[in-house]
Design a protein around this motif. Structure first.
Motif, PDB file in Angstrom:
ATOM      1  N   GLU A   1       0.816  -1.279   0.022  1.00  0.00           N
ATOM      2  CA  GLU A   1       0.293   0.165  -0.016  1.00  0.00           C
ATOM      3  C   GLU A   1       0.777   1.230   0.018  1.00  0.00           C
ATOM      4  OE1 GLU A   1      -2.216  -0.251   3.656  1.00  0.00           O
ATOM      5  OE2 GLU A   1      -3.645  -1.961   2.860  1.00  0.00           O
ATOM      6  N   THR A   2       0.401   2.220  -0.855  1.00  0.00           N
ATOM      7  CA  THR A   2       1.335   3.377  -0.704  1.00  0.00           C
ATOM      8  C   THR A   2       0.425   4.761  -1.235  1.00  0.00           C
ATOM      9  OG1 THR A   2       3.458   4.448  -1.645  1.00  0.00           O
ATOM     10  CG2 THR A   2       1.969   3.538  -3.181  1.00  0.00           C
ATOM     11  N   ASP A   3       1.074   5.780  -0.707  1.00  0.00           N
ATOM     12  CA  ASP A   3       0.242   7.071  -0.617  1.00  0.00           C
ATOM     13  C   ASP A   3      -0.108   7.306  -2.227  1.00  0.00           C
ATOM     14  OD1 ASP A   3      -0.485  10.152  -0.965  1.00  0.00           O
ATOM     15  OD2 ASP A   3       0.174   9.983   1.181  1.00  0.00           O
ATOM     16  N   ILE A   4      -1.106   7.811  -2.705  1.00  0.00           N
ATOM     17  CA  ILE A   4      -1.552   7.934  -3.936  1.00  0.00           C
ATOM     18  C   ILE A   4      -0.636   9.152  -4.689  1.00  0.00           C
ATOM     19  CG2 ILE A   4      -3.389   9.878  -3.583  1.00  0.00           C
ATOM     20  CD1 ILE A   4      -4.813   8.267  -6.013  1.00  0.00           C
ATOM     21  N   ARG A   5      -0.134  10.325  -3.660  1.00  0.00           N
ATOM     22  CA  ARG A   5       0.628  11.203  -4.172  1.00  0.00           C
ATOM     23  C   ARG A   5       2.358  10.538  -4.570  1.00  0.00           C
ATOM     24  NH1 ARG A   5      -0.835  16.037  -0.184  1.00  0.00           N
ATOM     25  NH2 ARG A   5      -3.015  16.166  -0.470  1.00  0.00           N
ATOM     26  N   ASN A   6       2.481   9.430  -3.880  1.00  0.00           N
ATOM     27  CA  ASN A   6       4.057   9.050  -3.853  1.00  0.00           C
ATOM     28  C   ASN A   6       4.263   8.122  -5.149  1.00  0.00           C
ATOM     29  OD1 ASN A   6       6.473   8.108  -3.380  1.00  0.00           O
ATOM     30  ND2 ASN A   6       6.153   7.141  -1.519  1.00  0.00           N
ATOM     31  N   LEU A   7       4.480   8.909  -6.459  1.00  0.00           N
ATOM     32  CA  LEU A   7       4.693   8.289  -7.311  1.00  0.00           C
ATOM     33  C   LEU A   7       5.819   7.388  -7.608  1.00  0.00           C
ATOM     34  CD1 LEU A   7       3.553  11.299  -9.747  1.00  0.00           C
ATOM     35  CD2 LEU A   7       2.090   9.305  -8.883  1.00  0.00           C
ATOM     36  N   ARG A   8       6.984   7.801  -6.926  1.00  0.00           N
ATOM     37  CA  ARG A   8       8.253   7.135  -6.814  1.00  0.00           C
ATOM     38  C   ARG A   8       8.016   5.565  -6.378  1.00  0.00           C
ATOM     39  NH1 ARG A   8      13.825   8.991  -3.701  1.00  0.00           N
ATOM     40  NH2 ARG A   8      14.963   6.823  -4.214  1.00  0.00           N
ATOM     41  N   SER A   9       7.537   5.581  -5.297  1.00  0.00           N
ATOM     42  CA  SER A   9       6.842   4.341  -4.657  1.00  0.00           C
ATOM     43  C   SER A   9       6.147   3.591  -5.391  1.00  0.00           C
ATOM     44  CB  SER A   9       6.344   4.610  -3.192  1.00  0.00           C
ATOM     45  OG  SER A   9       5.880   3.173  -2.554  1.00  0.00           O
ATOM     46  N   GLN A  10       5.255   4.031  -6.116  1.00  0.00           N
ATOM     47  CA  GLN A  10       4.455   3.208  -7.227  1.00  0.00           C
ATOM     48  C   GLN A  10       5.002   2.590  -8.272  1.00  0.00           C
ATOM     49  OE1 GLN A  10       0.948   5.647  -8.186  1.00  0.00           O
ATOM     50  NE2 GLN A  10       1.004   6.797  -6.317  1.00  0.00           N
ATOM     51  N   ARG A  11       6.058   3.245  -8.849  1.00  0.00           N
ATOM     52  CA  ARG A  11       6.902   3.035  -9.910  1.00  0.00           C
ATOM     53  C   ARG A  11       7.749   1.678  -9.296  1.00  0.00           C
ATOM     54  NH1 ARG A  11       3.905   6.330 -11.312  1.00  0.00           N
ATOM     55  NH2 ARG A  11       2.642   4.465 -11.332  1.00  0.00           N
ATOM     56  N   ALA A  12       8.189   2.112  -8.123  1.00  0.00           N
ATOM     57  CA  ALA A  12       9.277   0.926  -7.610  1.00  0.00           C
ATOM     58  C   ALA A  12       8.409  -0.457  -7.570  1.00  0.00           C
ATOM     59  CB  ALA A  12       9.833   1.533  -6.367  1.00  0.00           C
ATOM     60  N   ILE A  13       7.118  -0.161  -6.821  1.00  0.00           N
ATOM     61  CA  ILE A  13       6.335  -1.313  -6.465  1.00  0.00           C
ATOM     62  C   ILE A  13       6.118  -2.289  -7.941  1.00  0.00           C
ATOM     63  CG2 ILE A  13       4.310  -2.386  -5.823  1.00  0.00           C
ATOM     64  CD1 ILE A  13       4.503  -0.026  -3.694  1.00  0.00           C
ATOM     65  N   GLU A  14       5.751  -1.390  -8.982  1.00  0.00           N
ATOM     66  CA  GLU A  14       5.423  -2.031 -10.233  1.00  0.00           C
ATOM     67  C   GLU A  14       6.533  -2.629 -10.687  1.00  0.00           C
ATOM     68  OE1 GLU A  14       4.007   1.502 -12.174  1.00  0.00           O
ATOM     69  OE2 GLU A  14       2.046   1.421 -10.848  1.00  0.00           O
ATOM     70  N   ARG A  15       7.963  -1.994 -10.645  1.00  0.00           N
ATOM     71  CA  ARG A  15       9.089  -2.566 -11.314  1.00  0.00           C
ATOM     72  C   ARG A  15       9.267  -4.207 -10.292  1.00  0.00           C
ATOM     73  NH1 ARG A  15      10.958   2.680 -11.008  1.00  0.00           N
ATOM     74  NH2 ARG A  15      11.128   3.647 -13.104  1.00  0.00           N
ATOM     75  N   LEU A  16       8.736  -4.166  -9.663  1.00  0.00           N
ATOM     76  CA  LEU A  16       8.784  -5.750  -8.704  1.00  0.00           C
ATOM     77  C   LEU A  16       8.182  -6.695  -9.596  1.00  0.00           C
ATOM     78  CD1 LEU A  16       8.441  -4.708  -4.966  1.00  0.00           C
ATOM     79  CD2 LEU A  16      10.456  -5.429  -6.215  1.00  0.00           C
ATOM     80  N   GLY A  17       7.236  -6.117 -10.369  1.00  0.00           N
ATOM     81  CA  GLY A  17       6.155  -7.175 -10.932  1.00  0.00           C
ATOM     82  C   GLY A  17       4.910  -7.148 -10.416  1.00  0.00           C
ATOM     83  N   ALA A  18       4.733  -6.407  -9.362  1.00  0.00           N
ATOM     84  CA  ALA A  18       3.352  -6.199  -8.514  1.00  0.00           C
ATOM     85  C   ALA A  18       2.165  -5.784  -9.469  1.00  0.00           C
ATOM     86  CB  ALA A  18       3.317  -5.568  -7.504  1.00  0.00           C
ATOM     87  N   LEU A  19       0.912  -6.208  -9.320  1.00  0.00           N
ATOM     88  CA  LEU A  19       0.019  -5.518 -10.020  1.00  0.00           C
ATOM     89  C   LEU A  19      -0.811  -4.512  -9.364  1.00  0.00           C
ATOM     90  CD1 LEU A  19      -1.931  -5.845 -12.612  1.00  0.00           C
ATOM     91  CD2 LEU A  19      -3.263  -7.335 -11.015  1.00  0.00           C
ATOM     92  N   ARG A  20      -1.045  -3.413  -9.959  1.00  0.00           N
ATOM     93  CA  ARG A  20      -1.739  -2.313  -9.165  1.00  0.00           C
ATOM     94  C   ARG A  20      -3.295  -2.737  -9.369  1.00  0.00           C
ATOM     95  NH1 ARG A  20      -1.600   4.052  -9.801  1.00  0.00           N
ATOM     96  NH2 ARG A  20      -3.928   4.529  -9.209  1.00  0.00           N
ATOM     97  N   GLU A  21      -4.008  -2.721  -8.175  1.00  0.00           N
ATOM     98  CA  GLU A  21      -5.166  -3.306  -7.961  1.00  0.00           C
ATOM     99  C   GLU A  21      -6.154  -2.053  -7.920  1.00  0.00           C
ATOM    100  OE1 GLU A  21      -4.800  -7.583  -5.805  1.00  0.00           O
ATOM    101  OE2 GLU A  21      -4.778  -5.943  -4.415  1.00  0.00           O
ATOM    102  N   GLY A  22      -6.037  -1.047  -7.422  1.00  0.00           N
ATOM    103  CA  GLY A  22      -6.897   0.119  -7.151  1.00  0.00           C
ATOM    104  C   GLY A  22      -6.602   0.985  -6.196  1.00  0.00           C
ATOM    105  N   VAL A  23      -7.573   1.723  -5.747  1.00  0.00           N
ATOM    106  CA  VAL A  23      -7.395   2.918  -4.869  1.00  0.00           C
ATOM    107  C   VAL A  23      -8.306   2.746  -3.666  1.00  0.00           C
ATOM    108  CG1 VAL A  23      -7.242   5.531  -4.552  1.00  0.00           C
ATOM    109  CG2 VAL A  23      -6.435   4.376  -6.438  1.00  0.00           C
ATOM    110  N   LEU A  24      -7.925   2.821  -2.521  1.00  0.00           N
ATOM    111  CA  LEU A  24      -8.666   2.867  -1.346  1.00  0.00           C
ATOM    112  C   LEU A  24      -8.809   4.326  -0.894  1.00  0.00           C
ATOM    113  CD1 LEU A  24      -7.191   0.143   0.881  1.00  0.00           C
ATOM    114  CD2 LEU A  24      -9.047  -0.089  -1.009  1.00  0.00           C
ATOM    115  N   ARG A  25     -10.054   5.063  -1.132  1.00  0.00           N
ATOM    116  CA  ARG A  25     -10.362   6.392  -0.834  1.00  0.00           C
ATOM    117  C   ARG A  25     -10.093   6.697   0.663  1.00  0.00           C
ATOM    118  NH1 ARG A  25     -15.489   7.984  -4.197  1.00  0.00           N
ATOM    119  NH2 ARG A  25     -16.157   5.921  -3.091  1.00  0.00           N
ATOM    120  N   ALA A  26      -9.800   7.729   0.841  1.00  0.00           N
ATOM    121  CA  ALA A  26      -9.737   8.357   2.380  1.00  0.00           C
ATOM    122  C   ALA A  26      -9.337   7.149   3.437  1.00  0.00           C
ATOM    123  CB  ALA A  26     -10.968   8.953   2.719  1.00  0.00           C
ATOM    124  N   HIS A  27      -8.422   6.467   3.107  1.00  0.00           N
ATOM    125  CA  HIS A  27      -7.995   5.231   3.761  1.00  0.00           C
ATOM    126  C   HIS A  27      -6.998   5.351   5.033  1.00  0.00           C
ATOM    127  CE1 HIS A  27      -5.387   1.526   3.791  1.00  0.00           C
ATOM    128  NE2 HIS A  27      -6.680   1.054   3.793  1.00  0.00           N
TER     129      HIS A  27
END
Length: 200
Positions: free
Chosen positions: A134-160
C-alpha cells in the motif's frame, strides 16, 4: 511450510534483516536524518534519540506488524527498517510496508536484496499465496518501484489513512501472487548481478 508466527533473520550479501529491537533505535535515528525520507511515511521524523526509541517501541507494540531492522552487511550500520504486516496465516497472505532506508543506501543493492529476501521468505518458506503493498497516491516514486517488482496495481482505497499533517490519504494497492513470483525473482536477481538499481 514454516511457522507463520516465527519472525526470522534473513541474510543476504548486501543486507541483513533481523527482528527489530530497542537496541536498533540509535542506528535508525542516525540513518533517518534526511527529512526527505519521511515525506510519505505515516510517522514524523524523530527529532532526537528518545523520539526514535518511541518509534521503535510503537512498532514492537503493534500486533499487526513484524518489524525488521535493515543492516548494511559491509559496514554493520543500521540502514533502515521494513515490516511484514496484515499477516493472515489462514488465508496465506501478508503485506510488506513501513519501509524506509537512509540516504546512503537508497537506490542500491541493499534495497533490491531486501525486497528479494522478504518475498522469497513469504512465497518459498511460508507458502504465501499473496503479498500486497500500500502506498500514498501522491508517492509516484514508490508506485513505480512497486510496479518494477512485478506487482499488479489493484486499485485505490479512498480516504484510507490520515497523514501526519492531518490530511486524508488515498492509498494505492498492489499485489503479487505466488505464480507471479518466479518471474519477479528472476528480475530481482538480475538487478543484483548487473548492479541495476531499484528505486525505493
Amino acid at each position: 511450510m514454516s511457522d507463520w508466527n516465527t519472525q526470522p533473520t534473513l541474510a543476504g550479501t548486501h543486507v541483513r534483516l533481523e527482528p527489530l529491537t530497542p537496541e536498533h533505535a540509535k542506528g535508525l535515528f542516525e540513518a533517518g536524518t534526511d527529512p526527505g525520507i519521511w515525506a510519505w511515511l505515516s510517522s514524523r521524523q524523530p527529532a532526537d534519540l528518545p523520539a526514535a526509541e518511541r518509534l521503535v517501541a510503537q512498532a514492537l507494540a503493534d500486533p499487526d506488524r513484524r518489524p525488521f531492522a535493515q543492516l548494511d552487511v559491509a559496514s554493520g550500520r543500521v540502514a533502515g527498517t521494513t515490516s511484514y504486516y496484515q499477516v493472515v496465516e489462514k488465508h496465506r497472505i501478508l503485506s510488506i510496508g513501513h519501509t524506509w532506508i537512509g540516504a546512503d543506501w537508497q537506490r542500491t543493492g541493499l534495497n533490491t536484496e531486501s525486497k528479494l529476501l522478504l518475498l522469497q521468505h513469504a512465497f518459498e518458506i511460508l507458502g504465501a499465496q499473496r503479498v500486497s503493498w500500500e502506498t500514498d497516491i501522491r508517492n509516484l516514486r514508490s508506485q513505480r518501484a512497486i510496479e518494477r517488482l512485478g506487482a499488479l496495481r489493484e486499485g485505490v482505497l479512498r480516504a484510507h489513512r490520515i497523514r501526519p499533517d492531518g490530511s486524508s490519504r488515498d492509498t494505492v494497492t498492489y499485489s503479487m501472487l505466488a505464480p507471479e513470483w518466479p518471474a519477479a525473482k528472476a528480475r530481482l536477481n538480475e538487478r543484483l548481478v548487473t548492479g541495476a538499481r531499484l528505486p525505493r
